[in-house]
Structure formats: C-alpha cells, structure tokens
Design an enzyme around this catalytic site. Structure first.
Site, mmCIF file in Angstrom:
data_model
loop_
_atom_site.group_PDB
_atom_site.id
_atom_site.type_symbol
_atom_site.label_atom_id
_atom_site.label_comp_id
_atom_site.label_asym_id
_atom_site.label_seq_id
_atom_site.Cartn_x
_atom_site.Cartn_y
_atom_site.Cartn_z
ATOM 1 N N LYS A 88 -17.716 -0.685 5.414
ATOM 2 C CA LYS A 88 -18.222 -1.674 4.463
ATOM 3 C C LYS A 88 -19.735 -1.523 4.230
ATOM 4 O O LYS A 88 -20.215 -1.638 3.095
ATOM 5 C CB LYS A 88 -17.899 -3.074 4.994
ATOM 6 N N MET A 98 24.482 8.338 2.533
ATOM 7 C CA MET A 98 24.391 9.648 3.179
ATOM 8 C C MET A 98 24.627 9.544 4.684
ATOM 9 O O MET A 98 25.243 10.431 5.285
ATOM 10 C CB MET A 98 23.031 10.297 2.880
ATOM 11 N N GLU A 126 0.818 -1.219 0.000
ATOM 12 C CA GLU A 126 0.000 0.000 0.000
ATOM 13 C C GLU A 126 0.851 1.268 0.000
ATOM 14 O O GLU A 126 0.446 2.300 -0.539
ATOM 15 C CB GLU A 126 -0.968 0.007 1.185
ATOM 16 N N PHE A 168 -12.087 -7.379 13.397
ATOM 17 C CA PHE A 168 -10.978 -7.859 12.574
ATOM 18 C C PHE A 168 -10.571 -6.768 11.567
ATOM 19 O O PHE A 168 -11.417 -6.213 10.873
ATOM 20 C CB PHE A 168 -11.385 -9.138 11.824
ATOM 21 N N GLN A 169 -9.321 -6.474 11.499
ATOM 22 C CA GLN A 169 -8.731 -5.454 10.618
ATOM 23 C C GLN A 169 -9.337 -4.070 10.827
ATOM 24 O O GLN A 169 -9.509 -3.298 9.891
ATOM 25 C CB GLN A 169 -8.814 -5.880 9.149
HETATM 26 C C1 TPP Z 1 12.455 5.400 5.393
HETATM 27 C C2 TPP Z 1 13.739 6.037 5.756
HETATM 28 N N1 TPP Z 1 14.515 5.455 6.698
HETATM 29 C C3 TPP Z 1 15.691 6.028 7.045
HETATM 30 C C4 TPP Z 1 16.108 7.193 6.463
HETATM 31 C C5 TPP Z 1 17.414 7.854 6.866
HETATM 32 N N2 TPP Z 1 18.339 7.912 5.739
HETATM 33 C C6 TPP Z 1 18.514 9.026 4.984
HETATM 34 S S1 TPP Z 1 19.568 8.811 3.741
HETATM 35 C C7 TPP Z 1 19.837 7.216 4.156
HETATM 36 C C8 TPP Z 1 20.781 6.368 3.363
HETATM 37 C C9 TPP Z 1 20.280 6.059 2.022
HETATM 38 O O1 TPP Z 1 21.092 5.068 1.469
HETATM 39 P P1 TPP Z 1 20.974 4.668 -0.055
HETATM 40 O O2 TPP Z 1 19.586 4.497 -0.435
HETATM 41 O O3 TPP Z 1 21.880 3.534 -0.309
HETATM 42 O O4 TPP Z 1 21.458 5.977 -0.796
HETATM 43 P P2 TPP Z 1 22.873 6.721 -0.862
HETATM 44 O O5 TPP Z 1 22.857 7.759 0.207
HETATM 45 O O6 TPP Z 1 23.949 5.720 -0.680
HETATM 46 O O7 TPP Z 1 22.842 7.337 -2.215
HETATM 47 C C10 TPP Z 1 19.110 6.874 5.295
HETATM 48 C C11 TPP Z 1 19.164 5.557 5.967
HETATM 49 C C12 TPP Z 1 15.238 7.763 5.504
HETATM 50 N N3 TPP Z 1 15.521 8.916 4.910
HETATM 51 N N4 TPP Z 1 14.081 7.153 5.157
#
Ligand code: TPP
Length: 567
Positions: free
Chosen positions: A165, A481, A53, A115-116
């Site tokens: 529903k 990052m 979803e 339920f749900q």
């Molecule tokens: C749902 C979610 N969980 C955690 C984060 C924190 N976060 C920001 S950037 C990042 C790393 C992203 O890694 P990747 O997708 O490999 O991209 P890169 O930075 O290596 O290009 C994380 C964990 C986020 N932004 N969104």
C-alpha cells in the site's frame, strides 16, 4: 524546471497505458484502494468487476487466449490474492500470458501478521512463470515492464506483481523503460538450422508421418504454417485439446484429437506412425497413455520453445528448440529447396492416408440417438447454428470432452478450455473475458451442471456489463466424468457424484436479471439455441440430457492409447 511527480497508483495506470492495456478484471479491497481511486481517472481503461477473484483471473485468461494479448487482473491482499491461485495455476499449466496485480499490506507491516496479510509471492511462486514484490515505488515502472515482457515472451505464462500500500502512495517521476534486459532470460525463437535440415530429411524419408500439434501452435500463431506443411507433404494432423482449431476440422487430413478421449483414427495413426512430428505439444499423460508404448514405431521429432519440455516425458529423437512459427517457416523454406523429394513423398503417403481413411470409416465418433436428449446432439446443433467466428469455452468433464469431439473447430483462438489443470469453473468467466475482448462476437460456454456452479456468481458480472455470453448447460444431474469413472472402474458405486439438488437454472438466471430457457426434448433444441443466440445479453440454456451417457472412445488411465474402449 520542476518535474511533476505522481503516486505509485498513478504510475501503475501510466504503465498499463504504455502496455496498451484496455481492460482490467478485478475486485477491490483495502490494500488496493489507491489504485482503484486512480482507475476513476482512467476512462480509457475499462475495469470489469468480477464477483470473485478467481473469476477475474479466469476472465483475464480467457481474454488472453481469445485475443493473443496479455490479460490483466487486479485484486486486494490476503484473501483477494489467495482467491486468485486457481486462476493463476490454470494459466500456468496452459502457458497463458496474464499479469495479476495484488495489493499488499504496507512494507513496514509485512511479516507482522497484519490484517489481510498473506505471503502472496510465496504462495504463488510454484504456479507463476515469475513473480515480484515491489518494495520501492521507484521500481514500479521497471517491474511492470518486465512483468508484461516475461508473461508474453518465450513460453508464455502468468506473472504476479505484489504491490504494498505504501508503494502505491509513494511519489515518483514516471519514466517507462523502452526495453527489458534480464540476465539469464533470453528465449530462443529460431531453431538450429542443422537440426531443421535433419528433421526435414527424416520427414521426407518417412512413409507413415503424423503431425501431433499442441497449444504452442495456437500461442505462437503458427496455424497457417502448420496447415501449409501438412497440405504440402500430405501429412495427417492430430492435435491435443489445447491445439484444437490450429488445424481445420473440415480438412480431409484432420484426424481429430488424440489421447484418452481421442478418436480411433488419431490414436491408431500415432501408434502405427514411423515419424511423429510433435509441434508445441508437451506429451501430457492424457495424450500419451502408457509412455513406453506411445508411438512405439516412430522417430519422434519435437519442436518446442521450452527446452525443459524436450524429452521430459517421452524420449525424443530429434528436438528443435524454437518458436513454432519461426521453426515451421524455416522448415517450409527448407522443403521448398527440396521440392523434388517432396514429390517423392507426396506419392509416398498415399497408402498411409488410405489406411487412415479406413480407420476413420470403421470407427467414427458416434452416439446412439434415442428418444432422450443426448449431449453430443446438443453440441452438434450448437456447432451447426452458431456463427463461424463463435468463441467456445468449456468447463471440465464430459462437457469438455464432448465439445472437443463434436464441435468442429476450424480456426485457432476459438476454443478456450482448461487443459492442464482441468479447472471446473473456468469456462464461464473465461467466456466473459473473451466477450470483453470481442464484444461483437458470440461467446458460448458449454458447461456441466456441476462446473457451472463453481463460478456461477459471475452471472452478475455478465448482467452488469451486458456481456453477450451464452451458457449451454449439459445438465445430466451428475458430476458426469467422475460418475463415468465410477461406472467403469469402481463397480458402479456412485459415491457422492449425484447433483440431485441443483438449482432451477432458469429461475436462477432470472434472479440475476438474465434470461433462462429449459430444454427436455431433442425437438426443442434448435429453437432454444436460436432463441439464446438472438437475445442480447447473457442467457442460460438448461439442457436436461441423458443422465448416464459416457464419453467414448476412452483409453483407461495408464493404458496404451491404441487400447480404446469404444461405443
Ligand atoms: C475444481 C475442480 N474440482 C474437481 C474436479 C474433478 N472433476 C473433474 S470432472 C468433474 C465432474 C464435472 O461435472 P460437471 O461439471 O457436471 O460436468 P460433466 O462431466 O457432467 O459434463 C470433477 C468433479 C475438477 N476438475 N476441478
């Protein structure tokens, strides 16, 4: 004369037809079976079955961002509804018009831990612009009309409609309202004429003006007016991440994005500016850095449709509440009347533009091109080889910032990214939604190896509907990052940011029935991109890039934006 009655489920379909809906993204379940059954009789509305979803809501959001129309998602009660929350919050933070319909247990069971059952209205209240629980079938047409109206007008945003529903099974005589009247909700589109006069006067008197445009310019389709204003008065333009494409990146007045990973020229120009013209932007902390030292020498003008964002983060000298398109149009008319002053100013920004060009020359965006594959190089090549009308989405992290820096966006609604919430897993389903809106255009998701795994199941959706989505994975083996922050601010202690056990993305693509390409060397990049673009249907390209490349410039969190770490 007997008037034919229809069920709530069929009334739902009729209402969507009245709204001109052509696509619904969603996932079925017990509480929405009646609507799903009615969808079988609506071949004019394409239903796209996501695999989660969250994916459905991001797809509706990507559809809305790319097309400017309201995106629609439909899910079941309980877990179906709770799975939408990240998608709804993502749309809310970026002011994206979507309507999410959720099934609910029958009205007589609400509150019984049925339920749900989940309190979907309660759970989504803080992350929707508005939400409804429909208790009576007779209210359904009016509620749906209002939901679309609220989602799309004023500062847009997500609206959720929870439908029990028994409401879907109830019988009504369908009549769709012609208009909406909601007490207390009347967005102000036209700016105050006196205030507009004052801001024109201030701009014309300034010598170091800068336009700082945000997503509001894209949302209100005001890009043309923005370009006219900037070119007429020779004012340099920077945008936020959300505003990219609102001003063409190939225009000499373009400064690049501002903020934490903004360009040197943009951040210096804002810091030295004597008149900052914020248009449809909200002074997000990733833009302002240290708020007290943001644009310290500037009179700040703020044009925004949402009165609550005026002086919320930064004290504004001259606010105008109104829609960017209307306000800019009125400004251009006002400026025309003062053409003599405009000529004065045209000569007046010359020295300022010289200074800006020096900053651009001294500190352009750059990276070292060694023998290893650099992510920035991959993005430059995607930019070079993809058609002009390509829609780009991103995930979150370095992939997102490098795309913002190195892809040259020349038109609005060509860039889809989760700016406010920063949702990893957004880009791929958003690309699917954009592709559904524009089946003939190329849509590319520039991804990280971490983010792509957050909604990778949507590859089955792309394969099922043969959607032409290309996923370019900048595979650095890290949550890049976060690793960058650990490297710079946590003494290089890489706590749980290695993605050492990622799948083989080529095999994974093949397992889903898609095409996969692996790239290790710079010399392979062009061929791989060309091939990916030429294949029909979804393709994953797995670029094995330099693992420890960092994004620069970077303003450390909370520092003033002229305090940049440079390469
Ligand atoms: C749902 C979610 N969980 C955690 C984060 C924190 N976060 C920001 S950037 C990042 C790393 C992203 O890694 P990747 O997708 O490999 O991209 P890169 O930075 O290596 O290009 C994380 C964990 C986020 N932004 N969104």
């Amino acid at each position: 004369m007997s008037v034919k009655k229809i069920t709530g489920a069929y009334a739902f379909i009729e209402a969507l037809r009245c709204e001109g809906v052509k696509h619904i993204f969603g996932y079925p379940g017990g509480a929405v079976l009646d609507i799903f059954d009615a969808i079988m009789d609506a071949p004019d509305i394409q239903f796209i079955l996501s695999r989660h979803e969250q994916g459905a809501v991001h797809a509706a959001d990507g559809y809305a961002r790319a097309s400017g129309k309201v995106g629609v998602a439909l899910v079941t009660s309980g877990p179906g509804a709770t799975n939408t929350v990240t998608g709804i919050a993502t749309a809310c933070m970026d002011s994206i018009p979507i309507v999410v319909f959720s099934g609910q247990v029958s009205t007589n069971l609400i509150g019984n831990d049925a339920f749900q059952e989940a309190d979907t209205v309660g759970i989504t209240r803080p992350c929707t612009k508005h939400n409804y629980l429909v208790k009576d079938c007779a209210d359904l047409p009016k509620v749906i009309k209002e939901a679309f109206y609220i989602a799309a007008t004023g500062r847009p945003g997500p609206v959720l409609v929870d439908i029990p529903k028994d409401v879907m099974k109830g019988l009504i005589t369908f009549k769709y309202p012609d208009k909406v009247s909601l007490e207390g909700y009347c967005p102000n589109y036209r700016g105050h004429p006196g205030q507009i006069k004052r801001i024109i006067g201030t701009i014309l008197k300034s010598r170091r003006p800068v336009i700082y445009a945000g997503g509001g310019v894209v949302i209100s389709n005001a890009s043309e007016e923005l370009i006219t204003l900037a070119r007429q008065l020779r004012i340099p333009v920077t945008t936020t991440l959300m505003g990219l494409g609102a001003f063409p990146a190939d225009d000499p007045l373009w400064l690049g994005m501002l903020g934490m990973h903004g360009t040197y020229a943009a951040n210096m120009a804002v810091t030295e500016s004597d008149c900052l013209i914020a248009i449809g932007a909200r002074f997000d902390d990733r833009v302002t850095g240290k708020v007290d030292e943001f644009a310290p020498r500037a009179k700040i003008i703020h044009i925004d449709i949402d009165p609550t964002s005026i002086s919320k983060n930064v004290r504004v000298d001259l606010p105008v509440v109104g829609d960017c398109k209307f306000v800019l149009t009125d400004m251009l008319d006002g400026i025309k009347e003062k053409m003599r002053d405009v000529h004065e100013m045209t000569s007046g920004t010359g020295a300022w533009l010289d200074q800006i060009n020096r900053w651009k020359r001294e500190h352009p965006l750059r990276y070292e091109q060694g023998t290893t594959l650099k992510p920035q190089f991959v993005i430059e090549k995607i930019n070079e080889l993809s058609p002009d009308d390509t829609i780009i989405s991103t995930e979150v992290g370095q992939n997102q910032m490098w795309t913002a820096q190195f892809f040259k966006f020349n038109q609005p609604r060509h860039f889809l990214t989760s700016g406010g919430l920063g949702t990893m897993g957004y880009g791929f389903p958003a690309a699917i939604g954009a592709q559904a809106a524009f089946p003939d255009r190329t849509v590319i998701d520039i991804a990280g190896d971490g983010s792509i795994q957050m909604n990778i199941q949507e590859l089955a959706t792309a394969v099922q509907y043969q959607l032409n989505v290309k996923v370019m994975i900048l595979n650095n083996g890290f949550l890049g990052m976060v690793r960058q922050w650990q490297s710079l601010f946590y003494r290089g202690r890489y706590s749980h940011t290695s993605m050492a056990s990622s799948p083989d993305f080529v095999k994974l693509a093949e397992a889903y029935g898609a095409y996969g390409i692996r790239v290790d060397k710079p010399s392979e990049v062009e061929d791989a991109i060309r091939k990916a673009l030429s294949i029909k249907g979804p393709v994953f390209v797995d670029f094995h890039v330099e693992p420890e490349e960092d994004v620069y410039p970077m303003v450390p969190a909370g520092a003033p934006i002229n305090n940049m770490l440079l390469v």
